[in-house]
Design a protein around this motif. Structure first.
Motif, PDB file in Angstrom:
ATOM      1  N   LYS A  46       0.734  -1.443  -0.110  1.00 25.56           N
ATOM      2  CA  LYS A  46       0.401   0.027  -0.156  1.00 25.56           C
ATOM      3  C   LYS A  46       1.048   1.228   0.246  1.00 25.56           C
ATOM      4  O   LYS A  46       0.638   1.845  -0.862  1.00 25.56           O
ATOM      5  CB  LYS A  46      -1.106  -0.095   1.276  1.00 25.56           C
ATOM      6  CG  LYS A  46      -1.941  -1.047   1.241  1.00 25.56           C
ATOM      7  CD  LYS A  46      -2.724  -0.853   2.515  1.00 25.56           C
ATOM      8  CE  LYS A  46      -3.758  -2.275   2.908  1.00 25.56           C
ATOM      9  NZ  LYS A  46      -4.422  -2.367   4.126  1.00 25.56           N
ATOM     10  N   GLN A  47       2.301   1.108   1.105  1.00 17.39           N
ATOM     11  CA  GLN A  47       2.849   2.409   0.721  1.00 17.39           C
ATOM     12  C   GLN A  47       3.462   2.545  -0.597  1.00 17.39           C
ATOM     13  O   GLN A  47       3.201   3.825  -0.539  1.00 17.39           O
ATOM     14  CB  GLN A  47       3.650   2.449   2.093  1.00 17.39           C
ATOM     15  CG  GLN A  47       3.310   2.729   2.931  1.00 17.39           C
ATOM     16  CD  GLN A  47       4.145   1.660   4.039  1.00 17.39           C
ATOM     17  OE1 GLN A  47       5.203   0.953   4.197  1.00 17.39           O
ATOM     18  NE2 GLN A  47       4.063   2.582   5.660  1.00 17.39           N
ATOM     19  N   MET A  50       0.958   3.970  -2.142  1.00 14.76           N
ATOM     20  CA  MET A  50       0.387   5.840  -2.480  1.00 14.76           C
ATOM     21  C   MET A  50       1.634   6.382  -2.664  1.00 14.76           C
ATOM     22  O   MET A  50       1.514   7.441  -2.711  1.00 14.76           O
ATOM     23  CB  MET A  50       0.096   5.686  -0.618  1.00 14.76           C
ATOM     24  CG  MET A  50      -1.199   5.188  -1.104  1.00 14.76           C
ATOM     25  SD  MET A  50      -2.327   5.472  -1.542  1.00 14.76           S
ATOM     26  CE  MET A  50      -2.579   7.552  -1.186  1.00 14.76           C
ATOM     27  N   SER A  51       3.272   6.479  -2.968  1.00 19.57           N
ATOM     28  CA  SER A  51       3.654   6.738  -2.952  1.00 19.57           C
ATOM     29  C   SER A  51       3.990   7.341  -4.746  1.00 19.57           C
ATOM     30  O   SER A  51       4.952   8.172  -5.027  1.00 19.57           O
ATOM     31  CB  SER A  51       5.363   6.123  -2.459  1.00 19.57           C
ATOM     32  OG  SER A  51       5.408   5.996  -1.410  1.00 19.57           O
ATOM     33  N   LEU A  53       1.430   6.988  -6.761  1.00 22.49           N
ATOM     34  CA  LEU A  53      -0.154   7.262  -7.282  1.00 22.49           C
ATOM     35  C   LEU A  53      -0.819   8.184  -8.449  1.00 22.49           C
ATOM     36  O   LEU A  53      -0.806   8.444  -8.478  1.00 22.49           O
ATOM     37  CB  LEU A  53      -0.830   7.463  -5.496  1.00 22.49           C
ATOM     38  CG  LEU A  53      -2.385   7.515  -6.398  1.00 22.49           C
ATOM     39  CD1 LEU A  53      -3.078   5.857  -7.124  1.00 22.49           C
ATOM     40  CD2 LEU A  53      -3.250   7.444  -5.360  1.00 22.49           C
ATOM     41  N   ARG A 107      -7.195   6.817  -7.962  1.00 26.96           N
ATOM     42  CA  ARG A 107      -7.299   7.833  -7.599  1.00 26.96           C
ATOM     43  C   ARG A 107      -8.520   7.756  -7.839  1.00 26.96           C
ATOM     44  O   ARG A 107      -9.580   9.161  -6.673  1.00 26.96           O
ATOM     45  CB  ARG A 107      -6.919   8.276  -8.808  1.00 26.96           C
ATOM     46  CG  ARG A 107      -5.033   8.838  -9.208  1.00 26.96           C
ATOM     47  CD  ARG A 107      -4.384   9.748  -9.855  1.00 26.96           C
ATOM     48  NE  ARG A 107      -3.486   9.269  -9.988  1.00 26.96           N
ATOM     49  CZ  ARG A 107      -3.406  10.153 -10.685  1.00 26.96           C
ATOM     50  NH1 ARG A 107      -3.900  11.123 -11.783  1.00 26.96           N
ATOM     51  NH2 ARG A 107      -1.627  10.280 -11.520  1.00 26.96           N
ATOM     52  N   LEU A 110     -10.963   6.472  -4.039  1.00 25.41           N
ATOM     53  CA  LEU A 110      -9.783   7.514  -3.052  1.00 25.41           C
ATOM     54  C   LEU A 110     -10.368   9.208  -2.837  1.00 25.41           C
ATOM     55  O   LEU A 110     -10.411   9.672  -2.032  1.00 25.41           O
ATOM     56  CB  LEU A 110      -8.633   7.457  -2.817  1.00 25.41           C
ATOM     57  CG  LEU A 110      -8.252   6.202  -2.923  1.00 25.41           C
ATOM     58  CD1 LEU A 110      -6.195   6.408  -3.108  1.00 25.41           C
ATOM     59  CD2 LEU A 110      -8.430   5.905  -0.925  1.00 25.41           C
ATOM     60  N   THR A 290      -2.619   3.299   6.332  1.00 19.96           N
ATOM     61  CA  THR A 290      -2.663   4.057   5.598  1.00 19.96           C
ATOM     62  C   THR A 290      -3.309   4.933   6.058  1.00 19.96           C
ATOM     63  O   THR A 290      -3.635   6.144   4.729  1.00 19.96           O
ATOM     64  CB  THR A 290      -3.376   2.693   4.731  1.00 19.96           C
ATOM     65  OG1 THR A 290      -4.732   2.189   5.482  1.00 19.96           O
ATOM     66  CG2 THR A 290      -2.467   2.442   3.908  1.00 19.96           C
TER      67      THR A 290
END
Length: 314
Positions: A46-47, A50-51, A53, A107, A110, A290
């Motif tokens: 997940k990290q 997200m880094s 994205l 994206r 979220l 998260t």
């Protein structure tokens, strides 16, 4: 999260990895599917996502590995490899970038953009709602009826089971036909030792395999399952826009207590906690990592390797 549920989520990952790239593109076109897959990943996975994205250009793999402390760089490399096998991450000449379809739809999921009907169409009217307490009782009664039938405690439970439930128990190898009817197998006894979440995942994976055998559109089935696990507990949803296969799935999932079909009016269904909790029954640490309530924990292990430094190049 229990070890058995973590193991099964690894199996789900293996199933997704087995899909051809063109299938993955169709799965990733659904925002709800992208969010569900994201929630099933490890904390490091997940990290990493997200880094990257909001990165529009490839980044050196060596730089990605340097986001982690030296003693954890091997873990990051392993997670990058897993994301590649899932077709979430693409690598070319030592550079990596998120799959553009996955990136765009995650994206959207979220931020509330794109086609949000992939998260279901809520029903809004003045009828008395079906409460979460009632749904929990309904789901548990349906599920326990199946378990009691498996161990031979209730002949009446067996009579109430649908052909679909019996078929999945049989093809999953949990039960087999005997001279006096169906009986539990050694694999079935192992199934009974799992926690409820892992049991549900086991049957859903078998459902996907059956869909393939029956020449159903496996991407449609998979996307619909991901939509269902993303729905809100206690809220009614319209079934009017669903396809024929999706309506069929609702009925079969209701047999397991995962859905309640409202008999007060056509075209309405309610998810139960047994399906809405599948990607949210996580350890609190994963939720904090998260910053999204309800996210799931690692697929394997307790990963906290990626440092908090900026990965945007700023």
């Amino acid at each position: 999260m229990s070890a058995s549920e973590e193991d099964f989520k690894s199996t789900i990952a293996e199933y997704l990895e087995s899909l051809p790239a063109q299938f993955s593109k169709r799965v990733f076109s659904n925002p709800a599917a992208c969010l569900a897959i994201f929630r099933l990943l490890s904390t490091v996975g997940k990290q990493l996502i997200m880094s990257m994205l909001y990165l529009e250009h490839p980044i050196k793999l060596q730089e990605v590995q340097q986001w982690a402390r030296p003693e954890h760089q091997r873990t990051v490399k392993s997670k990058v490899h897993q994301l590649r096998k899932l077709h979430i991450l693409a690598e070319d000449k030592g550079h990596v970038l998120l799959n553009p379809i996955f990136r765009e739809q995650l994206r959207n999921a979220l931020t509330g953009g794109g086609d949000f009907s992939s998260f279901g169409i809520p029903c809004n009217d003045t009828r008395a709602p079906v409460t979460q307490v009632w749904l929990a009782k309904y789901a548990e009664e349906r599920w326990e009826r199946i378990l009691h039938f498996m161990v031979g405690q209730s002949a009446e439970a067996g009579l109430a089971l649908s052909d679909s439930v019996r078929g999945i128990l049989r093809t999953a190898g949990l039960m087999e036909d005997g001279s006096e009817g169906m009986r539990i197998t050694n694999r079935g006894f192992q199934f009974l030792l799992q926690d409820a979440g892992a049991q549900v995942w086991t049957l859903l994976l078998q459902y996907l395999r059956l869909a393939e055998q029956q020449a159903m559109d496996v991407v449609e089935v998979l996307n619909f399952l991901f939509q269902l696990v993303s729905l809100q507990l206690g809220r009614g949803y319209s079934a009017e826009a669903l396809t024929r296969n999706q309506r069929r799935m609702l009925g079969e999932l209701a047999d397991f207590g995962l859905m309640y079909l409202d008999d007060r009016g056509a075209g309405r269904f309610y998810p139960t906690h047994m399906i809405t909790s599948l990607t949210s029954a996580a350890a609190g640490e994963a939720e904090r990592d998260t910053r999204r309530p309800g996210d799931s924990g690692p697929l394997t292990g307790n990963d906290t390797a990626v440092s908090g430094r900026s990965r945007t190049g700023a």
